[in-house]
Design a protein around this motif. Structure first.
Motif: not given
Length: 228
Positions: A112-119, A129-133, A107-110
């Motif tokens: 942060r991903f949604e709020q982050e603007e730097d590509n 996220i892929a590693l955690l999945k 949940r924390s990673l998602l």
């Protein structure tokens, strides 16, 4: 090492970036977790492969005679980078983490991903996220005489393993017990997500374990057992 059917061996002794109970003039190091091999029946479980893939593969062979392909399971006591630096060496194994850790970190990673603007940062988060999945929610029992032992506090879902030998118990504690100095002092590692919860988890380890494998140190006899 117990003669019972479940055995364990330290593959690599971990280190903290800066040890809180050593001289303050230390030069920071790259932290890595203690890596433990647990064998039960036909299962070879590697706990917290913290060193880089090539290094941890060599240590595994040096310390056990096993190859990375012999590892059936990898268990992470938490999802911090110091505990999973060598994961890629064990592609043929099942990767496990405690469900609470997986859900809370996910949940924390998602978020942060949604709020982050730097590509560039978004790409790094996407890889995390892929590693955690890839890491599955661990069952309560990983193998005969190898049970999950939740120890929340340092991270939301820190979780150790309880090894039940014929006459003793060993807890692989992860960062619930950082080093022998932390255990002797009854102190938790700085930077814990929940200090009170981490302290309760440390006490729980002291109550049940005869031997403790800390997150960043060699196996030690529970100090309480030395005085009995």
């Amino acid at each position: 090492m117990s003669p019972a059917s479940v055995t364990y061996r330290i593959i690599s002794i971990g280190a903290l970036s800066v040890h809180e109970h050593w001289p303050t003039s230390q030069t920071p190091r790259t932290p890595h977790a203690t890596t433990t091999l647990v064998s039960s029946g036909d299962r070879h479980i590697l706990v917290d492969p913290g060193l880089p893939p090539q290094v941890i593969s060599a240590r595994l062979t040096e310390r056990s005679g096993l190859q990375p392909s012999d590892i059936t399971d990898v268990f992470l006591t938490n999802f911090r980078p110091a505990h999973r630096g060598g994961l890629e060496a064990f592609e043929s194994a099942e990767w496990w983490v405690f469900e609470n850790e997986r859900e809370r970190i996910g949940r924390s990673l998602l978020a942060r991903f949604e709020q982050e603007e730097d590509n560039a940062v978004r790409r790094l988060l996407d890889a995390e996220i892929a590693l955690l999945k890839r890491c599955m929610a661990a069952p309560d029992k990983l193998a005969p005489q190898v049970d999950l032992f939740p120890l929340p506090g340092f991270t939301p879902g820190t979780c150790g393993l309880l090894l039940a030998h014929s006459t003793s118990t060993t807890v692989i504690a992860g960062d619930a017990v950082a080093t022998s100095e932390h255990l002797e002092r009854g102190q938790v590692l700085k930077g814990a997500f929940d200090i009170e919860g981490a302290q309760e988890s440390l006490v729980e380890v002291l109550e049940i374990a005869d031997y403790v494998v800390p997150g960043h140190d060699n196996v030690i006899l529970n100090p309480a057992r030395r005085r009995t």
